[in-house]
Design an enzyme around this catalytic site. Structure first.
Site, PDB file in Angstrom:
ATOM      1  N   GLU A  18      38.177   9.208   7.215  1.00 23.49           N
ATOM      2  CA  GLU A  18      38.726   9.355   5.831  1.00 23.49           C
ATOM      3  C   GLU A  18      37.989  10.321   4.895  1.00 23.49           C
ATOM      4  O   GLU A  18      38.625  10.613   3.843  1.00 23.49           O
ATOM      5  CB  GLU A  18      39.378   7.991   5.306  1.00 23.49           C
ATOM      6  CG  GLU A  18      38.198   7.130   4.671  1.00 23.49           C
ATOM      7  CD  GLU A  18      38.735   6.190   3.595  1.00 23.49           C
ATOM      8  OE1 GLU A  18      39.860   6.412   3.234  1.00 23.49           O
ATOM      9  OE2 GLU A  18      37.848   5.705   2.943  1.00 23.49           O
ATOM     10  N   HIS A  47      41.801   7.004   1.448  1.00 20.90           N
ATOM     11  CA  HIS A  47      41.812   8.433   1.272  1.00 20.90           C
ATOM     12  C   HIS A  47      42.510   9.453   2.317  1.00 20.90           C
ATOM     13  O   HIS A  47      42.192  10.633   2.200  1.00 20.90           O
ATOM     14  CB  HIS A  47      40.324   8.733   1.137  1.00 20.90           C
ATOM     15  CG  HIS A  47      39.536   8.335   0.012  1.00 20.90           C
ATOM     16  ND1 HIS A  47      38.199   8.086   0.048  1.00 20.90           N
ATOM     17  CD2 HIS A  47      39.765   7.741  -1.211  1.00 20.90           C
ATOM     18  CE1 HIS A  47      37.739   7.745  -1.138  1.00 20.90           C
ATOM     19  NE2 HIS A  47      38.849   7.160  -1.742  1.00 20.90           N
ATOM     20  N   HIS A 130      40.260  -1.594   7.092  1.00 22.09           N
ATOM     21  CA  HIS A 130      39.804  -0.948   5.932  1.00 22.09           C
ATOM     22  C   HIS A 130      39.731  -1.594   4.805  1.00 22.09           C
ATOM     23  O   HIS A 130      41.048  -1.549   4.041  1.00 22.09           O
ATOM     24  CB  HIS A 130      40.165   0.674   5.840  1.00 22.09           C
ATOM     25  CG  HIS A 130      39.403   1.454   4.995  1.00 22.09           C
ATOM     26  ND1 HIS A 130      38.345   2.269   5.744  1.00 22.09           N
ATOM     27  CD2 HIS A 130      39.578   2.201   3.931  1.00 22.09           C
ATOM     28  CE1 HIS A 130      37.913   3.131   4.972  1.00 22.09           C
ATOM     29  NE2 HIS A 130      38.640   3.206   3.842  1.00 22.09           N
ATOM     30  N   HIS A 155      35.076   0.904   5.028  1.00 22.10           N
ATOM     31  CA  HIS A 155      35.167   1.396   3.878  1.00 22.10           C
ATOM     32  C   HIS A 155      34.304   1.027   2.785  1.00 22.10           C
ATOM     33  O   HIS A 155      34.038   1.917   1.827  1.00 22.10           O
ATOM     34  CB  HIS A 155      36.610   0.405   3.236  1.00 22.10           C
ATOM     35  CG  HIS A 155      36.611   0.702   1.761  1.00 22.10           C
ATOM     36  ND1 HIS A 155      37.200   2.081   1.291  1.00 22.10           N
ATOM     37  CD2 HIS A 155      36.941   0.029   0.567  1.00 22.10           C
ATOM     38  CE1 HIS A 155      37.335   1.855  -0.030  1.00 22.10           C
ATOM     39  NE2 HIS A 155      36.977   0.655  -0.391  1.00 22.10           N
ATOM     40  N   HIS A 157      30.994   1.261   3.325  1.00 25.44           N
ATOM     41  CA  HIS A 157      29.692   2.114   3.749  1.00 25.44           C
ATOM     42  C   HIS A 157      28.711   1.265   4.302  1.00 25.44           C
ATOM     43  O   HIS A 157      27.763   1.964   4.324  1.00 25.44           O
ATOM     44  CB  HIS A 157      29.683   3.355   2.634  1.00 25.44           C
ATOM     45  CG  HIS A 157      30.665   4.150   2.255  1.00 25.44           C
ATOM     46  ND1 HIS A 157      30.473   5.474   1.791  1.00 25.44           N
ATOM     47  CD2 HIS A 157      32.010   3.801   2.242  1.00 25.44           C
ATOM     48  CE1 HIS A 157      31.766   6.058   1.545  1.00 25.44           C
ATOM     49  NE2 HIS A 157      32.600   5.178   1.701  1.00 25.44           N
TER      50      HIS A 157
HETATM   51 FE   LIG Z   1      38.119   4.036   2.090  1.00 24.26          FE
END
Ligand SMILES: [Fe+2]
Length: 251
Positions: A18, A47, A130, A155, A157
């Protein structure tokens, strides 16, 4: 990716993309680059529609899915079923969490709907959840325990150190982490994000470049039952990535 597949004997690769287009969204060109690089299926997140040009890919391709708890009218497929290199059929879908996220439909109900729509002979199923909050992720893991092979989060990271196999046989990890610049704030230039955080002055959050790493998770699944047998985190730095690339050249 090809070198990694060789070394780890990987049958199917799923990646959340994404943020592949300069840090947000996905374009058709990058979609094809990722598939060409050896990724078998792409999941998306909040996203997903940042780049409008991805709509046709979302509608027309079967190797990419949008979050299943979006409205029915949203472009894209709620799930897909692929054939892995070992000929095992693998179901894939993704869901968005609701804690500290924009409002979406109930992910628990969406997961139930997708699983009832998927053919019963698809035993190996991967879910990308996510989400922002670890509690949200743990709840989804328990909701789907024994019903899918793996619930892996994306999501935030940041990879979490809680990889495990839940009691009914589902592999679980709150977040598998980011593939991108580790020397960053969630992939963006540290100085820019820090300046805005300290002064409230808006800056352009450029994508960082330092210390690129691949973060991911390997899951071993019994293809006859769909139950997970093992789960392990994966971290590959630039030197290791170069070594893996040389394996590809040797083949
Ligand atoms: Fe995200």
């Amino acid at each position: 990716m090809h070198g990694l597949r060789i070394e780890e004997n990987i049958d199917v690769v799923v990646a959340n993309a994404e943020n592949a287009a300069g840090g947000s969204g996905l374009t058709p060109v990058i979609y094809h680059e990722l598939i060409g690089a050896g990724i078998d299926c792409i999941t998306m997140g909040d996203h997903v529609f940042r780049r409008r040009e991805i709509y046709s890919i979302m509608r027309g391709e079967t190797k990419i899915v949008r979050p299943a708890n979006f409205p029915h009218e949203a472009p894209g497929h709620e799930f897909t079923v692929l054939t892995a290199r070992n000929k095992v059929r693998v179901g894939v879908f993704c869901l968005l969490g609701r804690v500290f996220m924009a409002p979406v439909d109930c992910p628990f109900q969406a997961a139930n709907r997708v699983l009832s729509a998927m053919a019963p002979n698809v035993k190996v199923i991967l879910v990308d959840f996510h989400a922002e909050a670890t509690s949200d992720m743990q709840l989804m893991g328990r909701h789907l325990d024994g019903r899918v092979s793996a619930v892996l989060g994306t999501h935030t990271h940041v990879p979490t150190a809680d990889e495990q196999i839940l009691p009914e046989g589902t592999a679980f990890q709150c977040d598998v982490g980011m593939t991108g610049p580790h020397e960053s704030i969630l992939g963006r230039r540290i100085d820019r994000v820090l300046e805005t955080a300290k002064t409230f002055r808006p800056t352009h959050f450029e994508v960082a470049t330092g210390d690129p790493r691949i973060h991911g998770t390997l899951v071993d699944v019994d293809p006859t039952t769909g139950r997970a047998l093992a789960i392990g985190r994966l971290v590959i730095n630039q030197a290791e990535a170069s070594r893996l690339a040389s394996l590809t050249r040797e083949c």
